[in-house]
Design a protein around this motif. Structure first.
Motif, PDB file in Angstrom:
ATOM      1  N   THR A  23      -9.398   7.087 -20.107  1.00  0.00           N
ATOM      2  CA  THR A  23      -8.617   8.296 -20.374  1.00  0.00           C
ATOM      3  C   THR A  23      -7.498   8.449 -19.350  1.00  0.00           C
ATOM      4  O   THR A  23      -6.348   8.744 -19.714  1.00  0.00           O
ATOM      5  CB  THR A  23      -9.527   9.544 -20.374  1.00  0.00           C
ATOM      6  N   LEU A  24      -7.826   8.242 -18.086  1.00  0.00           N
ATOM      7  CA  LEU A  24      -6.795   8.306 -17.050  1.00  0.00           C
ATOM      8  C   LEU A  24      -5.698   7.281 -17.309  1.00  0.00           C
ATOM      9  O   LEU A  24      -4.506   7.571 -17.158  1.00  0.00           O
ATOM     10  CB  LEU A  24      -7.402   8.082 -15.665  1.00  0.00           C
ATOM     11  N   ARG A  25      -6.096   6.089 -17.718  1.00  0.00           N
ATOM     12  CA  ARG A  25      -5.108   5.031 -17.982  1.00  0.00           C
ATOM     13  C   ARG A  25      -4.227   5.401 -19.161  1.00  0.00           C
ATOM     14  O   ARG A  25      -3.006   5.200 -19.131  1.00  0.00           O
ATOM     15  CB  ARG A  25      -5.813   3.691 -18.223  1.00  0.00           C
ATOM     16  N   ALA A  26      -4.809   5.955 -20.205  1.00  0.00           N
ATOM     17  CA  ALA A  26      -4.021   6.371 -21.372  1.00  0.00           C
ATOM     18  C   ALA A  26      -3.030   7.476 -20.990  1.00  0.00           C
ATOM     19  O   ALA A  26      -1.870   7.458 -21.415  1.00  0.00           O
ATOM     20  CB  ALA A  26      -4.938   6.840 -22.495  1.00  0.00           C
ATOM     21  N   MET A  27      -3.474   8.401 -20.168  1.00  0.00           N
ATOM     22  CA  MET A  27      -2.586   9.464 -19.722  1.00  0.00           C
ATOM     23  C   MET A  27      -1.463   8.906 -18.850  1.00  0.00           C
ATOM     24  O   MET A  27      -0.320   9.369 -18.922  1.00  0.00           O
ATOM     25  CB  MET A  27      -3.372  10.535 -18.965  1.00  0.00           C
ATOM     26  N   ALA A  28      -1.779   7.922 -18.036  1.00  0.00           N
ATOM     27  CA  ALA A  28      -0.779   7.333 -17.147  1.00  0.00           C
ATOM     28  C   ALA A  28       0.341   6.644 -17.924  1.00  0.00           C
ATOM     29  O   ALA A  28       1.459   6.529 -17.431  1.00  0.00           O
ATOM     30  CB  ALA A  28      -1.444   6.344 -16.185  1.00  0.00           C
ATOM     31  N   ASN A  29       0.041   6.227 -19.159  1.00  0.00           N
ATOM     32  CA  ASN A  29       1.070   5.610 -20.000  1.00  0.00           C
ATOM     33  C   ASN A  29       2.214   6.568 -20.283  1.00  0.00           C
ATOM     34  O   ASN A  29       3.341   6.139 -20.536  1.00  0.00           O
ATOM     35  CB  ASN A  29       0.486   5.151 -21.339  1.00  0.00           C
ATOM     36  N   ASP A  30       1.935   7.859 -20.267  1.00  0.00           N
ATOM     37  CA  ASP A  30       2.919   8.859 -20.677  1.00  0.00           C
ATOM     38  C   ASP A  30       3.509   9.669 -19.537  1.00  0.00           C
ATOM     39  O   ASP A  30       4.136  10.709 -19.769  1.00  0.00           O
ATOM     40  CB  ASP A  30       2.279   9.815 -21.694  1.00  0.00           C
ATOM     41  N   LEU A  31       3.344   9.235 -18.323  1.00  0.00           N
ATOM     42  CA  LEU A  31       3.857  10.021 -17.197  1.00  0.00           C
ATOM     43  C   LEU A  31       5.366  10.220 -17.270  1.00  0.00           C
ATOM     44  O   LEU A  31       5.867  11.330 -17.060  1.00  0.00           O
ATOM     45  CB  LEU A  31       3.469   9.376 -15.868  1.00  0.00           C
ATOM     46  N   GLU A  32       6.102   9.166 -17.567  1.00  0.00           N
ATOM     47  CA  GLU A  32       7.554   9.296 -17.652  1.00  0.00           C
ATOM     48  C   GLU A  32       7.965  10.190 -18.820  1.00  0.00           C
ATOM     49  O   GLU A  32       8.930  10.949 -18.705  1.00  0.00           O
ATOM     50  CB  GLU A  32       8.220   7.917 -17.772  1.00  0.00           C
ATOM     51  N   LEU A  33       7.228  10.132 -19.912  1.00  0.00           N
ATOM     52  CA  LEU A  33       7.524  11.009 -21.049  1.00  0.00           C
ATOM     53  C   LEU A  33       7.182  12.461 -20.745  1.00  0.00           C
ATOM     54  O   LEU A  33       7.875  13.380 -21.182  1.00  0.00           O
ATOM     55  CB  LEU A  33       6.749  10.549 -22.292  1.00  0.00           C
TER      56      LEU A  33
END
Length: 88
Positions: A23-33
């Protein structure tokens, strides 16, 4: 926080922790967005990339015990603090 709770509960097996790390990794995918005003800042990009690298490393070799989970949680927290410190 949920990973730290796993340590307190002595539930540190990969089966207990992998959903949270994923879950943390999936969330990290969208940090720039999620923070478009910071996406072009090299410090932000480096922090986001560092967090993703840490999470990828731990997904490839999940902790086998609570000591390793504690170390992993600490490292993830350090990556988060870098960004929070610079951009909060």
């Amino acid at each position: 926080g949920q990973l730290a709770d796993k340590v307190k509960e002595n539930r540190c097996a990969a089966t207990d922790t992998i959903p949270h790390v994923r879950t943390l990794r999936a969330m990290a995918n969208d940090l720039e967005l999620a923070f478009p005003g910071l996406a072009d800042d090299s410090r932000f990009s480096a922090a986001a990339s560092g967090l993703r690298a840490t999470l990828d490393k731990h997904l490839a070799a999940l902790p086998a015990d609570c000591a390793q989970l504690t170390a992993m949680t600490r490292r993830i927290g350090e990556d988060c603090k870098v960004c929070h410190r610079d951009f909060r």
